[in-house]
Write a protein that holds these residues in place. Structure first.
Motif, short mmCIF file in Angstrom:
data_model
loop_
_atom_site.label_atom_id
_atom_site.label_comp_id
_atom_site.label_asym_id
_atom_site.label_seq_id
_atom_site.Cartn_x
_atom_site.Cartn_y
_atom_site.Cartn_z
N LEU A 126 46.02 -52.28 12.45
CA LEU A 126 45.58 -53.30 11.50
C LEU A 126 44.10 -53.60 11.70
O LEU A 126 43.33 -53.65 10.73
N ASN A 127 43.68 -53.77 12.94
CA ASN A 127 42.27 -54.07 13.19
C ASN A 127 41.36 -52.91 12.78
O ASN A 127 40.25 -53.14 12.29
N ALA A 128 41.81 -51.68 12.95
CA ALA A 128 41.03 -50.53 12.48
C ALA A 128 40.88 -50.58 10.96
O ALA A 128 39.80 -50.31 10.42
N ALA A 129 41.95 -50.96 10.26
CA ALA A 129 41.89 -51.08 8.81
C ALA A 129 40.97 -52.23 8.39
O ALA A 129 40.21 -52.12 7.41
N ILE A 130 41.00 -53.35 9.12
CA ILE A 130 40.10 -54.47 8.83
C ILE A 130 38.65 -54.05 9.07
O ILE A 130 37.76 -54.37 8.27
N HIS A 131 38.41 -53.32 10.13
CA HIS A 131 37.06 -52.82 10.42
C HIS A 131 36.57 -51.94 9.27
O HIS A 131 35.42 -52.05 8.82
N GLU A 132 37.41 -51.07 8.78
CA GLU A 132 37.03 -50.19 7.66
C GLU A 132 36.78 -50.99 6.40
O GLU A 132 35.82 -50.71 5.65
N LEU A 133 37.58 -52.00 6.14
CA LEU A 133 37.35 -52.87 4.97
C LEU A 133 35.99 -53.55 5.09
O LEU A 133 35.24 -53.61 4.12
N ALA A 134 35.68 -54.07 6.27
CA ALA A 134 34.38 -54.73 6.47
C ALA A 134 33.24 -53.75 6.22
O ALA A 134 32.25 -54.10 5.58
N ARG A 135 33.40 -52.51 6.68
CA ARG A 135 32.36 -51.50 6.48
C ARG A 135 32.19 -51.17 5.00
O ARG A 135 31.09 -51.20 4.48
N THR A 136 33.29 -50.92 4.30
CA THR A 136 33.19 -50.50 2.89
C THR A 136 32.75 -51.64 1.98
O THR A 136 32.13 -51.40 0.95
N GLU A 137 33.05 -52.88 2.35
CA GLU A 137 32.68 -54.04 1.53
C GLU A 137 31.38 -54.69 1.98
O GLU A 137 31.01 -55.75 1.46
N SER A 138 30.70 -54.10 2.95
CA SER A 138 29.44 -54.64 3.48
C SER A 138 29.60 -56.07 4.00
O SER A 138 28.81 -56.96 3.68
N LEU A 139 30.63 -56.27 4.80
CA LEU A 139 30.90 -57.56 5.40
C LEU A 139 30.51 -57.51 6.88
O LEU A 139 30.59 -56.46 7.50
N ALA A 140 30.13 -58.65 7.41
CA ALA A 140 29.94 -58.74 8.86
C ALA A 140 31.33 -58.76 9.50
O ALA A 140 32.28 -59.26 8.91
N LEU A 141 31.45 -58.21 10.69
CA LEU A 141 32.74 -58.13 11.37
C LEU A 141 32.71 -58.95 12.65
O LEU A 141 31.83 -58.75 13.49
N LEU A 142 33.65 -59.85 12.78
CA LEU A 142 33.85 -60.58 14.03
C LEU A 142 34.98 -59.85 14.76
O LEU A 142 36.16 -60.01 14.42
N ALA A 143 34.61 -59.00 15.71
CA ALA A 143 35.57 -58.19 16.46
C ALA A 143 36.14 -59.05 17.58
O ALA A 143 35.55 -59.17 18.66
N CYS A 144 37.28 -59.65 17.33
CA CYS A 144 37.86 -60.62 18.26
C CYS A 144 38.21 -60.01 19.61
O CYS A 144 38.00 -60.65 20.64
N ASP A 145 38.74 -58.78 19.63
CA ASP A 145 39.09 -58.17 20.90
C ASP A 145 37.85 -57.98 21.78
O ASP A 145 37.88 -58.26 22.98
N ALA A 146 36.77 -57.49 21.18
CA ALA A 146 35.54 -57.30 21.94
C ALA A 146 35.02 -58.64 22.46
O ALA A 146 34.55 -58.73 23.60
N ALA A 147 35.11 -59.69 21.64
CA ALA A 147 34.63 -61.01 22.05
C ALA A 147 35.46 -61.58 23.19
O ALA A 147 34.93 -62.19 24.12
#
Length: 182
Positions: A126-147
């Motif tokens: 799911l998070n990989a899909a959210i990351h891809e959505l953020a990339r394709t929609e030019s959104l900033a990504l808050l990567a919660c696991d990394a944080a």
């Protein structure tokens, strides 16, 4: 949930579920650097957040930053990564149409104890899909696991789902490091 009331319009908004709703206001303002209206509601799923946004779209606010932090309940209820990200994509489109924030931050689903019938691999997909959505929609990504780091336990309440003050502090630091509006 905060109410939209007469007075100065918020500079930023956060929409989502209990993880958004639980973010302490002063910490959220500090992380965004803006006056932030918290529109999170415990129990929200992607589609209910979208419905609430549609109902609020008549409020003529023009935040320069919007944070979308929803998906853990949809995940727990068994929605596929494709269903969740399609709903998030529709939510982002509605957000752009309603309030046109120049910066939209999309949060991944933080670590949580796996709900029945779901695995950690499902959440990571799911998070990989959210990351891809953020990339394709030019959104900033808050990567919660990394944080939250390699051991998320100190950032989680005993229910192994909701965040502690230190969990919100970690997310706040990550949010503060993202591009700023204007």
């Amino acid at each position: 949930m905060a109410r939209l009331a007469a007075g100065p319009a918020p500079e930023a908004v956060i929409l989502g579920d209990s993880l958004a709703a639980g973010w302490p206001g002063p910490d959220l303002d500090r992380a965004t650097g803006l006056s932030t209206l918290n529109l999170g509601l415990p129990g929200d799923r992607v589609q209910t957040t979208r419905w609430r946004l549609a109902a609020m779209a008549a409020f003529a606010i023009r935040p320069c930053l919007a944070i979308v932090m929803v998906g853990t309940n949809s995940f727990a209820d068994g929605d596929s990564p494709q269903t969740v990200t399609a709903g998030l994509g529709a939510l982002v489109a509605l957000l752009r149409a309603a309030w046109a924030p120049p910066v939209i931050v999309l949060a991944t689903v933080p670590w949580r104890e796996s709900p029945s019938g779901r695995s950690e691999a499902d959440r990571l997909a799911l998070n990989a899909a959210i990351h891809e959505l953020a990339r394709t929609e030019s959104l900033a990504l808050l990567a919660c696991d990394a944080a939250l780091g390699p051991d998320p336990a100190p950032g989680l309440e005993p229910d192994r789902l909701h965040l502690t003050a230190s969990g919100y502090a970690a997310l706040g630091a990550a949010l503060a490091s993202l591009p700023r509006p204007g």
